[in-house]
Design a protein around this motif. Sequence first.
Motif, PDB file in Angstrom:
ATOM      1  N   LEU A 296     -41.762 -14.053 -27.947  1.00 16.42           N
ATOM      2  CA  LEU A 296     -42.635 -14.088 -26.773  1.00 16.42           C
ATOM      3  C   LEU A 296     -43.674 -12.973 -26.821  1.00 16.42           C
ATOM      4  O   LEU A 296     -44.836 -13.161 -26.452  1.00 16.42           O
ATOM      5  CB  LEU A 296     -41.806 -13.963 -25.490  1.00 16.42           C
ATOM      6  N   LEU A 297     -43.237 -11.818 -27.285  1.00 19.05           N
ATOM      7  CA  LEU A 297     -44.124 -10.664 -27.346  1.00 19.05           C
ATOM      8  C   LEU A 297     -45.301 -10.919 -28.292  1.00 19.05           C
ATOM      9  O   LEU A 297     -46.439 -10.557 -28.009  1.00 19.05           O
ATOM     10  CB  LEU A 297     -43.336  -9.433 -27.810  1.00 19.05           C
ATOM     11  N   GLN A 298     -45.033 -11.586 -29.404  1.00 16.88           N
ATOM     12  CA  GLN A 298     -46.058 -11.750 -30.427  1.00 16.88           C
ATOM     13  C   GLN A 298     -46.829 -13.066 -30.340  1.00 16.88           C
ATOM     14  O   GLN A 298     -48.008 -13.117 -30.700  1.00 16.88           O
ATOM     15  CB  GLN A 298     -45.421 -11.638 -31.818  1.00 16.88           C
ATOM     16  N   LEU A 299     -46.185 -14.126 -29.873  1.00 16.25           N
ATOM     17  CA  LEU A 299     -46.830 -15.432 -29.948  1.00 16.25           C
ATOM     18  C   LEU A 299     -47.394 -15.943 -28.635  1.00 16.25           C
ATOM     19  O   LEU A 299     -48.236 -16.842 -28.642  1.00 16.25           O
ATOM     20  CB  LEU A 299     -45.853 -16.468 -30.525  1.00 16.25           C
ATOM     21  N   VAL A 300     -46.963 -15.441 -27.472  1.00 17.33           N
ATOM     22  CA  VAL A 300     -47.585 -15.949 -26.243  1.00 17.33           C
ATOM     23  C   VAL A 300     -49.020 -15.436 -26.111  1.00 17.33           C
ATOM     24  O   VAL A 300     -49.921 -16.273 -25.915  1.00 17.33           O
ATOM     25  CB  VAL A 300     -46.706 -15.625 -25.011  1.00 17.33           C
ATOM     26  N   PRO A 301     -49.346 -14.143 -26.243  1.00 16.88           N
ATOM     27  CA  PRO A 301     -48.433 -13.006 -26.280  1.00 16.88           C
ATOM     28  C   PRO A 301     -48.222 -12.463 -24.865  1.00 16.88           C
ATOM     29  O   PRO A 301     -49.166 -12.394 -24.080  1.00 16.88           O
ATOM     30  CB  PRO A 301     -49.177 -11.997 -27.135  1.00 16.88           C
ATOM     31  N   ILE A 302     -46.980 -12.082 -24.554  1.00 15.08           N
ATOM     32  CA  ILE A 302     -46.686 -11.449 -23.276  1.00 15.08           C
ATOM     33  C   ILE A 302     -46.776  -9.938 -23.460  1.00 15.08           C
ATOM     34  O   ILE A 302     -46.154  -9.389 -24.380  1.00 15.08           O
ATOM     35  CB  ILE A 302     -45.284 -11.847 -22.787  1.00 15.08           C
ATOM     36  N   PRO A 303     -47.531  -9.220 -22.634  1.00 14.96           N
ATOM     37  CA  PRO A 303     -47.595  -7.761 -22.746  1.00 14.96           C
ATOM     38  C   PRO A 303     -46.212  -7.147 -22.562  1.00 14.96           C
ATOM     39  O   PRO A 303     -45.388  -7.668 -21.793  1.00 14.96           O
ATOM     40  CB  PRO A 303     -48.543  -7.348 -21.614  1.00 14.96           C
ATOM     41  N   ALA A 304     -45.942  -6.058 -23.252  1.00 14.02           N
ATOM     42  CA  ALA A 304     -44.620  -5.427 -23.184  1.00 14.02           C
ATOM     43  C   ALA A 304     -44.235  -5.059 -21.761  1.00 14.02           C
ATOM     44  O   ALA A 304     -43.064  -5.149 -21.379  1.00 14.02           O
ATOM     45  CB  ALA A 304     -44.596  -4.187 -24.082  1.00 14.02           C
ATOM     46  N   GLU A 305     -45.212  -4.665 -20.945  1.00 13.04           N
ATOM     47  CA  GLU A 305     -44.896  -4.266 -19.572  1.00 13.04           C
ATOM     48  C   GLU A 305     -44.510  -5.457 -18.692  1.00 13.04           C
ATOM     49  O   GLU A 305     -44.003  -5.286 -17.580  1.00 13.04           O
ATOM     50  CB  GLU A 305     -46.076  -3.526 -18.935  1.00 13.04           C
TER      51      GLU A 305
ATOM     52  N   LYS B 289     -44.514 -12.629 -15.406  1.00 10.69           N
ATOM     53  CA  LYS B 289     -43.451 -11.667 -15.680  1.00 10.69           C
ATOM     54  C   LYS B 289     -42.205 -12.414 -16.160  1.00 10.69           C
ATOM     55  O   LYS B 289     -41.739 -13.348 -15.493  1.00 10.69           O
ATOM     56  CB  LYS B 289     -43.131 -10.841 -14.433  1.00 10.69           C
ATOM     57  N   VAL B 290     -41.695 -12.001 -17.307  1.00 12.72           N
ATOM     58  CA  VAL B 290     -40.585 -12.704 -17.950  1.00 12.72           C
ATOM     59  C   VAL B 290     -39.395 -11.770 -18.109  1.00 12.72           C
ATOM     60  O   VAL B 290     -39.529 -10.644 -18.606  1.00 12.72           O
ATOM     61  CB  VAL B 290     -41.003 -13.254 -19.334  1.00 12.72           C
ATOM     62  N   GLY B 291     -38.232 -12.243 -17.688  1.00 11.05           N
ATOM     63  CA  GLY B 291     -37.000 -11.486 -17.837  1.00 11.05           C
ATOM     64  C   GLY B 291     -36.005 -12.222 -18.720  1.00 11.05           C
ATOM     65  O   GLY B 291     -35.929 -13.452 -18.697  1.00 11.05           O
ATOM     66  N   ILE B 292     -35.252 -11.482 -19.516  1.00 11.12           N
ATOM     67  CA  ILE B 292     -34.218 -12.048 -20.387  1.00 11.12           C
ATOM     68  C   ILE B 292     -32.887 -11.415 -20.011  1.00 11.12           C
ATOM     69  O   ILE B 292     -32.770 -10.183 -19.980  1.00 11.12           O
ATOM     70  CB  ILE B 292     -34.528 -11.782 -21.879  1.00 11.12           C
ATOM     71  N   ILE B 293     -31.899 -12.244 -19.714  1.00  5.76           N
ATOM     72  CA  ILE B 293     -30.553 -11.736 -19.457  1.00  5.76           C
ATOM     73  C   ILE B 293     -29.710 -12.005 -20.693  1.00  5.76           C
ATOM     74  O   ILE B 293     -29.444 -13.166 -21.035  1.00  5.76           O
ATOM     75  CB  ILE B 293     -29.922 -12.395 -18.210  1.00  5.76           C
ATOM     76  N   GLY B 294     -29.340 -10.940 -21.377  1.00  4.72           N
ATOM     77  CA  GLY B 294     -28.585 -11.056 -22.626  1.00  4.72           C
ATOM     78  C   GLY B 294     -29.360 -10.440 -23.769  1.00  4.72           C
ATOM     79  O   GLY B 294     -30.492 -10.853 -24.040  1.00  4.72           O
ATOM     80  N   GLY B 295     -28.753  -9.461 -24.421  1.00  7.11           N
ATOM     81  CA  GLY B 295     -29.445  -8.764 -25.510  1.00  7.11           C
ATOM     82  C   GLY B 295     -28.821  -9.006 -26.867  1.00  7.11           C
ATOM     83  O   GLY B 295     -28.909  -8.172 -27.763  1.00  7.11           O
ATOM     84  N   GLY B 296     -28.179 -10.176 -27.036  1.00  8.37           N
ATOM     85  CA  GLY B 296     -27.612 -10.544 -28.331  1.00  8.37           C
ATOM     86  C   GLY B 296     -28.687 -11.045 -29.278  1.00  8.37           C
ATOM     87  O   GLY B 296     -29.880 -10.808 -29.087  1.00  8.37           O
TER      88      GLY B 296
ATOM     89  N   ILE C  22     -40.680  -2.218 -24.220  1.00  7.80           N
ATOM     90  CA  ILE C  22     -40.004  -3.186 -23.368  1.00  7.80           C
ATOM     91  C   ILE C  22     -38.892  -2.472 -22.607  1.00  7.80           C
ATOM     92  O   ILE C  22     -38.088  -1.757 -23.208  1.00  7.80           O
ATOM     93  CB  ILE C  22     -39.413  -4.339 -24.203  1.00  7.80           C
ATOM     94  N   LYS C  23     -38.837  -2.656 -21.309  1.00  7.15           N
ATOM     95  CA  LYS C  23     -37.788  -2.031 -20.506  1.00  7.15           C
ATOM     96  C   LYS C  23     -36.471  -2.765 -20.712  1.00  7.15           C
ATOM     97  O   LYS C  23     -36.388  -3.988 -20.508  1.00  7.15           O
ATOM     98  CB  LYS C  23     -38.170  -2.040 -19.025  1.00  7.15           C
ATOM     99  N   CYS C  24     -35.444  -2.024 -21.122  1.00  8.77           N
ATOM    100  CA  CYS C  24     -34.119  -2.589 -21.350  1.00  8.77           C
ATOM    101  C   CYS C  24     -33.115  -1.824 -20.490  1.00  8.77           C
ATOM    102  O   CYS C  24     -33.048  -0.593 -20.555  1.00  8.77           O
ATOM    103  CB  CYS C  24     -33.730  -2.481 -22.828  1.00  8.77           C
ATOM    104  N   PHE C  25     -32.354  -2.546 -19.681  1.00  6.97           N
ATOM    105  CA  PHE C  25     -31.428  -1.897 -18.751  1.00  6.97           C
ATOM    106  C   PHE C  25     -30.297  -2.868 -18.435  1.00  6.97           C
ATOM    107  O   PHE C  25     -30.241  -3.975 -18.997  1.00  6.97           O
ATOM    108  CB  PHE C  25     -32.154  -1.481 -17.469  1.00  6.97           C
ATOM    109  N   TYR C  26     -29.406  -2.482 -17.537  1.00  7.63           N
ATOM    110  CA  TYR C  26     -28.328  -3.373 -17.116  1.00  7.63           C
ATOM    111  C   TYR C  26     -28.337  -3.489 -15.607  1.00  7.63           C
ATOM    112  O   TYR C  26     -27.587  -2.824 -14.904  1.00  7.63           O
ATOM    113  CB  TYR C  26     -26.981  -2.863 -17.617  1.00  7.63           C
ATOM    114  N   GLN C  27     -29.257  -4.327 -15.104  1.00  8.62           N
ATOM    115  CA  GLN C  27     -29.392  -4.577 -13.669  1.00  8.62           C
ATOM    116  C   GLN C  27     -29.891  -6.013 -13.493  1.00  8.62           C
ATOM    117  O   GLN C  27     -31.077  -6.251 -13.299  1.00  8.62           O
ATOM    118  CB  GLN C  27     -30.373  -3.583 -13.027  1.00  8.62           C
ATOM    119  N   ASN C  28     -28.971  -6.950 -13.577  1.00  9.68           N
ATOM    120  CA  ASN C  28     -29.355  -8.364 -13.556  1.00  9.68           C
ATOM    121  C   ASN C  28     -30.100  -8.764 -12.278  1.00  9.68           C
ATOM    122  O   ASN C  28     -31.098  -9.480 -12.328  1.00  9.68           O
ATOM    123  CB  ASN C  28     -28.116  -9.243 -13.721  1.00  9.68           C
ATOM    124  N   ALA C  29     -29.613  -8.306 -11.130  1.00 14.96           N
ATOM    125  CA  ALA C  29     -30.243  -8.676  -9.855  1.00 14.96           C
ATOM    126  C   ALA C  29     -31.661  -8.130  -9.759  1.00 14.96           C
ATOM    127  O   ALA C  29     -32.581  -8.827  -9.298  1.00 14.96           O
ATOM    128  CB  ALA C  29     -29.400  -8.174  -8.686  1.00 14.96           C
TER     129      ALA C  29
END
Length: 367
Positions: free
Chosen positions: A103-112, A86-93, A132-139
């Motif tokens: 990561l989605l296309q080349l690992v490939p990591i499933p969107a879920e 499970k991979v998380g990214i903090i920052g949507g720039g 891909i789930k996108c939200f604002y809850q860093n913790a």
Amino acid sequence: MLGNSGLEMDMLKDLESLQFEYGVPEEDRIWLYLQGRSRGLMIEACAHATFFCKLLYNLRASLNENQNSRQLSIVSLNAATTEELKVGIIGGGHLGKQLAHTLLQLVPIPAECLRISTRRPETLGELQKLKIKCFYQNANLVSWADVIFLCCLPSQLPSICLEIQTSLSKTSIVYSFVAAIPLPRLKLLLSHTNILRPQYRFGEDSVNIWGANKEIVAALQDPTILQATCPYSPAGGIILNIKWLEGVFYAVLNICTARNMAHSQVLQLLSDLFLSMHFEDCGKDAASCPKFQLTDFVSKAYGKNLSQERPFPWFDLTAVQLKATPFSQHLSSSPLLQDHLTRLYCDSFGISLTNEQPVISTGYPSQ
């Protein structure tokens, strides 16, 4: 969406008036190389993060396979089989978005198994369409993810670290792209040691080989560009501090230690993961093929007192990347090991080096 944007870029390719360089005064054109450097850094960052995630993905598959072969109980067996990275990214720039696509296309990591936390999730509609789930809850993101990529601004990092430090488990791997914040400071801000931070520097020869009109995923399918991102390659003028590669090895050791694996099993697993790319010379002289030993990773004194069934100790990854380790000497003094790792790196992106092709590894010392 990626395909469409790539098509648009190709359609505009020959329209001079729409190119970035058009209209730049002649006296300012000497600064255009900075555009190539910026793109090169983005490609290198995405490439190395992708390689690391591929490695962890394959590691988990191997660990799960080993568990399944041991006649575990039905409950344990199901848990092992369904475990995903499970991979998380903090920052949507820009970096966060490019990394997610890569990561989605080349690992490939499933969107879920990929989530992004950003202050403006509404701007990530393209990624949300990919499920891909996108939200604002860093913790919440940190407590869910196995690997957390920090793609935020340096000014945002102290407050983000304060938010997430209590949600980090010991085994969570934090991978920071925030170049302005050094490792000791990051360790202090997070109260955490399982941190990787690639460091890049610019060489004397800066050649723009980074393919300005290609999406990053497409660029990493180009053999010339991909080989320029190899950990030992100075091509393109951007050089990765090889201490990052040491950190990758010790991160793998920590994952195995968390599972209480005997160090003898771990050494065999490392050989399977890292040294699986054999070439002709190994076939002729099997004794010359590199093999991992206990003392490649720990001191002789510590190794002498470690029984076969004991796991490796837990390693502070920040110390690994800042100081000399037993593995530092082994990695820098073995061109054959460097060759194997270079071939493994290229092969993980689907590009195989032939026996006639020179391996890019130059054996320059770690910085």
